[in-house]
Design a protein around this motif. Structure first.
Motif, short mmCIF file in Angstrom:
data_model
loop_
_atom_site.label_atom_id
_atom_site.label_comp_id
_atom_site.label_asym_id
_atom_site.label_seq_id
_atom_site.Cartn_x
_atom_site.Cartn_y
_atom_site.Cartn_z
N LEU A 15 11.26 55.23 37.30
CA LEU A 15 11.49 54.30 37.85
C LEU A 15 10.20 54.46 38.86
CD1 LEU A 15 12.77 51.41 39.40
CD2 LEU A 15 13.37 52.66 40.80
N SER A 16 9.66 55.53 39.63
CA SER A 16 8.49 55.75 40.24
C SER A 16 7.11 55.08 39.98
CB SER A 16 8.67 56.31 40.87
OG SER A 16 8.05 57.34 40.44
N GLY A 17 7.40 55.51 38.62
CA GLY A 17 6.47 56.23 37.33
C GLY A 17 6.03 54.16 37.28
N PHE A 18 7.29 52.95 37.18
CA PHE A 18 7.11 51.98 36.38
C PHE A 18 6.70 51.20 37.75
CE2 PHE A 18 9.05 47.98 36.06
CZ PHE A 18 8.49 47.39 34.59
N VAL A 19 6.71 51.22 39.05
CA VAL A 19 7.08 50.75 40.46
C VAL A 19 4.90 51.06 40.46
CG1 VAL A 19 6.54 51.03 42.90
CG2 VAL A 19 9.06 51.09 41.48
N VAL A 20 4.33 52.36 39.66
CA VAL A 20 3.24 52.43 40.13
C VAL A 20 2.34 51.93 39.25
CG1 VAL A 20 1.39 54.51 39.47
CG2 VAL A 20 3.07 55.31 40.80
N ALA A 21 2.97 51.79 37.65
CA ALA A 21 2.44 50.84 36.84
C ALA A 21 2.11 49.18 36.92
CB ALA A 21 2.94 50.50 35.36
N ILE A 22 2.78 49.44 37.94
CA ILE A 22 3.19 47.66 38.68
C ILE A 22 1.88 47.28 39.83
CG2 ILE A 22 4.77 45.51 40.12
CD1 ILE A 22 6.94 46.77 38.58
N VAL A 23 2.00 48.21 40.89
CA VAL A 23 1.43 47.88 41.21
C VAL A 23 -0.34 48.08 41.21
CG1 VAL A 23 0.21 49.53 43.35
CG2 VAL A 23 2.64 48.97 43.14
N ILE A 24 -0.56 49.39 39.95
CA ILE A 24 -1.73 49.25 39.59
C ILE A 24 -2.70 47.53 38.89
CG2 ILE A 24 -3.02 50.39 37.56
CD1 ILE A 24 -2.01 52.91 38.13
N PHE A 25 -1.30 46.92 38.17
CA PHE A 25 -1.60 46.12 37.28
C PHE A 25 -1.96 44.93 38.90
CE2 PHE A 25 0.02 41.69 36.47
CZ PHE A 25 -0.46 41.98 34.91
N SER A 26 -1.15 44.45 39.36
CA SER A 26 -0.84 43.64 40.84
C SER A 26 -1.94 44.02 42.13
CB SER A 26 0.79 43.13 41.41
OG SER A 26 0.72 44.49 41.71
N LEU A 27 -2.08 44.65 42.36
CA LEU A 27 -3.37 45.27 43.49
C LEU A 27 -4.25 45.40 43.26
CD1 LEU A 27 -3.48 45.43 46.18
CD2 LEU A 27 -2.60 47.57 46.38
N GLY A 28 -4.99 46.20 42.07
CA GLY A 28 -5.66 47.14 41.03
C GLY A 28 -7.04 46.07 40.42
N GLY A 57 -0.52 48.28 31.73
CA GLY A 57 -0.01 47.75 30.59
C GLY A 57 0.92 49.16 29.96
N ILE A 58 -0.41 50.10 29.24
CA ILE A 58 0.22 51.99 28.72
C ILE A 58 1.35 51.71 29.62
CG2 ILE A 58 -1.07 53.63 28.02
CD1 ILE A 58 -3.54 52.42 27.90
N LEU A 59 0.84 52.26 31.09
CA LEU A 59 1.55 53.20 32.19
C LEU A 59 3.11 52.48 31.93
CD1 LEU A 59 1.98 55.97 33.96
CD2 LEU A 59 1.02 54.56 35.03
N SER A 60 2.73 50.87 32.05
CA SER A 60 4.32 50.40 32.57
C SER A 60 5.76 50.19 30.58
CB SER A 60 4.38 48.80 32.31
OG SER A 60 3.20 48.16 31.24
N VAL A 106 1.77 58.08 46.56
CA VAL A 106 2.78 58.32 47.38
C VAL A 106 4.49 57.20 47.06
CG1 VAL A 106 4.21 56.98 49.74
CG2 VAL A 106 1.43 58.01 49.76
N VAL A 107 4.30 57.18 45.96
CA VAL A 107 5.37 56.34 44.99
C VAL A 107 6.07 58.00 44.54
CG1 VAL A 107 5.90 55.02 43.26
CG2 VAL A 107 4.74 54.04 45.75
N LEU A 108 4.70 58.15 44.04
CA LEU A 108 5.04 59.23 43.18
C LEU A 108 6.20 60.42 43.89
CD1 LEU A 108 1.75 59.32 40.24
CD2 LEU A 108 4.70 59.12 39.77
N MET A 109 5.71 60.84 44.97
CA MET A 109 6.21 61.63 45.74
C MET A 109 7.64 61.46 46.12
SD MET A 109 2.95 63.88 48.05
CE MET A 109 2.14 61.97 47.97
N VAL A 110 7.53 60.00 46.75
CA VAL A 110 8.93 59.72 47.36
C VAL A 110 10.18 59.71 45.87
CG1 VAL A 110 10.51 57.74 47.76
CG2 VAL A 110 7.66 57.93 49.04
N LEU A 112 -10.18 47.34 32.83
CA LEU A 112 -9.97 48.43 32.50
C LEU A 112 -8.55 48.90 33.29
CD1 LEU A 112 -10.02 51.36 32.06
CD2 LEU A 112 -11.19 51.76 34.28
N LEU A 113 -8.15 47.91 34.63
CA LEU A 113 -6.54 48.67 35.58
C LEU A 113 -5.67 47.61 35.03
CD1 LEU A 113 -7.95 48.63 38.92
CD2 LEU A 113 -7.76 50.77 37.22
N VAL A 114 -5.74 46.82 34.60
CA VAL A 114 -4.37 46.10 33.36
C VAL A 114 -4.25 46.43 31.82
CG1 VAL A 114 -3.92 43.92 32.95
CG2 VAL A 114 -5.48 43.42 34.67
N VAL A 115 -5.31 46.69 31.58
CA VAL A 115 -5.00 47.87 30.54
C VAL A 115 -4.06 49.10 30.87
CG1 VAL A 115 -6.39 49.17 28.01
CG2 VAL A 115 -6.60 47.11 29.66
#
Length: 337
Positions: free
Chosen positions: A91-104, A228-231, A64-68, A222-225
């Motif tokens: 920016l949406s891609g960077f937000v996705v990295a934060i979501v993966i790190f924190s929520l996932g 990190g790559i994505l951010s 959803v973040v990517l589409m927005v 795995l999700l933290v790694v």
């Protein structure tokens, strides 16, 4: 100095659409899988299933973040944003990295800690006591098929852009964030599901619930790694990356081969977004050229540049005269960005 507006660029029509199918496929798969994983966790209490359910919820939110971000990037340029809003996709891609790190990732690690702690304290395990013990295994197998299909769609969509590059090389070099994000997410999802299958399977085989917690821990790591790559990649794009070496060479060659241009004194490029390159260059002209002739030279050079690299948007060309090698040596190398 001459500038031509970004609207004159000839952007390939399918560039922004290349990731849309992959995003929709991933969002659809993740939403359905999140529900089934949550049901499996509710029936069995399997730690790996809860970690995977949160993972899928995070992935769905990411689509959803990517589409927005994609929609935001199409806003027209205005006085406050004269070069447009294309970096909203970064920016949406960077937000996705934060979501993966924190929520996932962090949630999965916490769930793993809680499961291992409960096991070491001798508390009974819901999974081993449940009559639905087989449900997580079925859910994982079905989820692997669904995530694999989503990953296959992303790989297919990126095939033309990747050419001979490996997936990792493509993720590092791609200027559009959507496909790399989906490819990383789906790859992590498939690998995470394998960890979940092993965790649940070993727990059922050995009657030791600590393996379920270990499976959750591997999912979290795995999700933290991946985050990190994505951010790191999105941070680089947000900071402003130059055009690719191939694009810079094409632009340089177009300039030096343009009628009336003696040489390129220096050239700078930056991606305003995946589909727009800003170009600023100083070109050497003959000192005897009139102002009218210089204007014609610049106009012709602009046409040549856009023919060689359609992604060039805002274009600034400054005519100058060579005064000797010492003056221009530091900036003359075309590979500079």
């Amino acid at each position: 100095m001459s500038q031509t507006p970004a609207v004159q660029k000839n952007t390939p029509a399918n560039t922004n659409q290349s990731g849309r199918k992959a995003i929709i496929a991933a969002a659809s798969a993740n939403l359905a899988i999140a529900v089934t994983k949550a049901i499996a966790w509710a029936l069995t209490g399997a730690s790996s299933m809860l970690a995977e359910a949160i993972h899928s919820v995070a992935d769905t939110a990411n689509q959803v973040v990517l589409m927005v971000g994609g929609k935001e990037s199409h806003k027209e340029a205005d006085e406050d944003h004269p070069f447009g809003y294309e970096r909203a996709r970064y920016l949406s891609g960077f937000v996705v990295a934060i979501v993966i790190f924190s929520l996932g990732g962090l949630f999965a690690l916490y769930e793993a800690y809680d499961k291992v702690k409960s096991t070491l304290m001798g508390q009974p395990d819901e999974l081993l006591d449940s009559q639905w013990w087989w449900v997580p295994l079925v859910v994982v197998v079905v989820s692997i098929c669904a995530e694999g299909a989503s990953l296959r769609t992303a790989l297919k969509e990126s095939a033309q852009d990747r050419e001979a590059m490996t997936v990792l090389q493509y993720i590092r070099k791609a200027k559009a964030p959507e496909l790399p994000v989906v490819m990383l997410e789906d790859s992590a999802a498939v690998l995470g599901l394998i960890f979940a299958f092993l965790g649940v399977g070993l727990t059922l085989l050995t009657h030791n619930p600590i393996f379920d917690g270990i499976g959750s821990a591997f999912i979290g790591i795995l999700l933290v790694v991946v985050a990190g790559i994505l951010s790191r990649e999105m941070k680089s794009l947000l900071e402003g990356e130059s055009a690719t070496p191939e694009s810079r060479k094409a632009i340089h060659d177009a300039l030096v081969n343009s009628d009336g241009v003696d040489s390129v004194i220096y050239m700078k490029t930056v991606h305003l977004g995946p589909e727009t390159i800003l170009l600023a260059a100083k070109i050497a002209v003959d000192p005897t050229d009139s102002a009218l002739e210089v204007a014609r030279i610049i106009d012709n050079a602009e046409v040549a540049v856009r023919a060689a690299e359609p992604l060039v948007g805002p274009l600034f060309l400054e005519p100058d005269i060579r005064y000797g090698d010492d003056r221009i040596r530091d900036g003359e190398e075309w590979p500079q960005s």
